[in-house]
Design an enzyme around this catalytic site. Structure first.
Site, PDB file in Angstrom:
ATOM      1  N   SER A  12     -86.510 -24.221  13.604  1.00 19.15           N
ATOM      2  CA  SER A  12     -85.674 -23.102  14.046  1.00 19.15           C
ATOM      3  C   SER A  12     -84.645 -23.590  15.055  1.00 19.15           C
ATOM      4  CB  SER A  12     -86.537 -22.017  14.686  1.00 19.15           C
ATOM      5  OG  SER A  12     -85.688 -21.127  15.394  1.00 19.15           O
ATOM      6  N   HIS A  37     -83.932 -23.119   9.707  1.00 19.13           N
ATOM      7  CA  HIS A  37     -84.176 -21.700   9.972  1.00 19.13           C
ATOM      8  C   HIS A  37     -83.192 -21.227  11.041  1.00 19.13           C
ATOM      9  CE1 HIS A  37     -86.838 -18.129  10.063  1.00 19.13           C
ATOM     10  NE2 HIS A  37     -86.651 -18.126  11.373  1.00 19.13           N
ATOM     11  N   ASP A  39     -82.022 -18.050  13.311  1.00 15.62           N
ATOM     12  CA  ASP A  39     -82.463 -16.756  13.836  1.00 15.62           C
ATOM     13  C   ASP A  39     -81.276 -15.950  14.338  1.00 15.62           C
ATOM     14  OD1 ASP A  39     -85.409 -16.778  13.664  1.00 15.62           O
ATOM     15  OD2 ASP A  39     -85.211 -18.583  14.896  1.00 15.62           O
ATOM     16  N   MET A  41     -80.025 -12.616  16.090  1.00 18.06           N
ATOM     17  CA  MET A  41     -80.540 -11.548  16.963  1.00 18.06           C
ATOM     18  C   MET A  41     -79.382 -10.755  17.546  1.00 18.06           C
ATOM     19  SD  MET A  41     -83.302 -13.802  19.047  1.00 18.06           S
ATOM     20  CE  MET A  41     -84.640 -14.650  18.211  1.00 18.06           C
ATOM     21  N   HIS A  70     -82.733 -15.729   9.075  1.00 19.09           N
ATOM     22  CA  HIS A  70     -83.692 -14.680   9.452  1.00 19.09           C
ATOM     23  C   HIS A  70     -82.942 -13.640  10.271  1.00 19.09           C
ATOM     24  CE1 HIS A  70     -87.472 -13.715  12.138  1.00 19.09           C
ATOM     25  NE2 HIS A  70     -87.032 -12.657  11.473  1.00 19.09           N
ATOM     26  N   MET A  72     -82.585 -10.544  12.468  1.00 23.70           N
ATOM     27  CA  MET A  72     -83.279  -9.616  13.370  1.00 23.70           C
ATOM     28  C   MET A  72     -82.200  -8.691  13.921  1.00 23.70           C
ATOM     29  SD  MET A  72     -85.779 -12.425  15.132  1.00 23.70           S
ATOM     30  CE  MET A  72     -84.771 -13.772  14.521  1.00 23.70           C
ATOM     31  N   MET A 141     -94.438 -12.786  10.747  1.00 26.90           N
ATOM     32  CA  MET A 141     -94.158 -13.113  12.148  1.00 26.90           C
ATOM     33  C   MET A 141     -95.483 -13.265  12.886  1.00 26.90           C
ATOM     34  SD  MET A 141     -90.905 -13.374  12.493  1.00 26.90           S
ATOM     35  CE  MET A 141     -91.054 -13.799  14.228  1.00 26.90           C
ATOM     36  N   ASP A 179     -93.762 -17.702  11.077  1.00 27.49           N
ATOM     37  CA  ASP A 179     -92.746 -17.950  12.104  1.00 27.49           C
ATOM     38  C   ASP A 179     -93.248 -17.460  13.464  1.00 27.49           C
ATOM     39  OD1 ASP A 179     -90.388 -18.234  13.558  1.00 27.49           O
ATOM     40  OD2 ASP A 179     -89.284 -16.695  12.458  1.00 27.49           O
TER      41      ASP A 179
HETATM   42  C1  DX5 Z   1     -88.598 -15.604  17.010  1.00 29.95           C
HETATM   43  C2  DX5 Z   1     -87.904 -16.403  15.942  1.00 29.95           C
HETATM   44  C3  DX5 Z   1     -88.506 -17.716  15.702  1.00 29.95           C
HETATM   45  C4  DX5 Z   1     -88.514 -18.642  16.889  1.00 29.95           C
HETATM   46  C5  DX5 Z   1     -89.725 -19.505  16.775  1.00 29.95           C
HETATM   47  O1  DX5 Z   1     -88.026 -14.337  17.057  1.00 29.95           O
HETATM   48  O2  DX5 Z   1     -87.901 -15.681  14.713  1.00 29.95           O
HETATM   49  O3  DX5 Z   1     -87.912 -18.353  14.567  1.00 29.95           O
HETATM   50  O4  DX5 Z   1     -87.385 -19.460  16.982  1.00 29.95           O
HETATM   51  O5  DX5 Z   1     -89.839 -20.262  17.919  1.00 29.95           O
HETATM   52  P1  DX5 Z   1     -91.179 -21.039  18.290  1.00 29.95           P
HETATM   53  O6  DX5 Z   1     -91.483 -21.968  17.165  1.00 29.95           O
HETATM   54  O7  DX5 Z   1     -90.813 -21.729  19.556  1.00 29.95           O
HETATM   55  O8  DX5 Z   1     -92.246 -19.990  18.459  1.00 29.95           O
HETATM   56 ZN    ZN Z   2     -87.247 -16.725  12.829  1.00 30.80          ZN
END
Ligand code: DX5
Ligand code: ZN
Length: 220
Positions: A12, A37, A39, A41, A70, A72, A141, A179
């Protein structure tokens, strides 16, 4: 339990050095990552803001890795085309992000991309059961989304196992991803429960040797 050859590691980018993202993406590809990956947000669906399609597009030129986006964000529908055009290979979203999950998945497929559904720790497997025919991936998750570096929520292992049974019974080619809080230690439990794609932020980008970190998780 999926065979070792089927396990894919998706670092990620959230845990990478944001001042050197191009370099980080090239380094993680060289280190043996299978997917990247990304993320996304919005500070509304989750209490944090990361980056958008402009950054995905800029990084697309730096790497041949499959881009696993991903989302969010809510609503997600108005942004699906932008992420597809930016170079996503797979786009996954949460059922809670809009009123018409089936239509969102249809839209992603119509854009020529693979589609995924993400289940928060409190979201039951039933949320994806009736749209499995439109899924290329289901993501469990194992932390509440929004931040890297959180601890793995063990109650999600039973959900991974239930989804493994559901996917196998469907006879479809659907990746089962996990994840949040994935480390070389928790990865073993995830794989035993049936996951075949492991996302890891801190456990890869937070380590000095990316190749060794990926090997440690894959070796689980
Ligand atoms: C959290 C993300 C993850 C995050 C995981 O909202 O979706 O992808 O980056 O990070 P680690 O591996 O540090 O838990
Ligand atoms: Zn993620």
């Amino acid at each position: 339990m999926p065979p070792a050859s089927r396990i894919r590691i998706a670092p990620s980018l959230l845990a990478a050095d944001f001042a050197r993202l191009g370099e980080e993406v090239r380094a993680i590809e060289a280190a043996g990552a299978d997917w990247l990956h990304l993320d996304i947000m919005d500070g509304h669906f989750v209490p944090n803001i990361s980056f958008g399609p402009g950054l995905v597009k800029a990084l697309r030129k730096q790497s041949a890795l499959p881009f696993d986006v991903h989302l969010m964000i809510a609503p997600a529908d108005p942004y699906l085309a932008a992420f597809a055009e930016a170079g996503a290979d797979l786009i996954s979203l949460h059922p809670e992000a809009g009123p018409h999950l089936h239509r969102s998945l249809q839209t992603i497929r119509a854009l020529g991309k693979k589609a995924g559904v993400v289940l928060n720790p409190a979201t039951p497997v039933a949320a994806v059961e009736t749209v499995l025919d439109l899924c290329d991936l289901v993501l469990v998750m194992s932390v509440n989304p929004g931040f890297g570096g959180q601890s793995f929520i063990r109650s999600q292992l039973a959900k991974i196992a239930a989804l493994r049974a559901m996917i196998d019974a469907s006879g479809r080619e659907i990746a089962l991803q996990v994840d949040g809080g994935v480390t070389a230690e928790t990865a073993r439990d995830c794989i035993e429960a049936g996951a075949d794609v492991l996302v890891a932020g801190t456990a890869v980008f937070g380590k000095p040797d990316y190749a060794a970190a990926i090997r440690a998780i894959r070796g689980a």
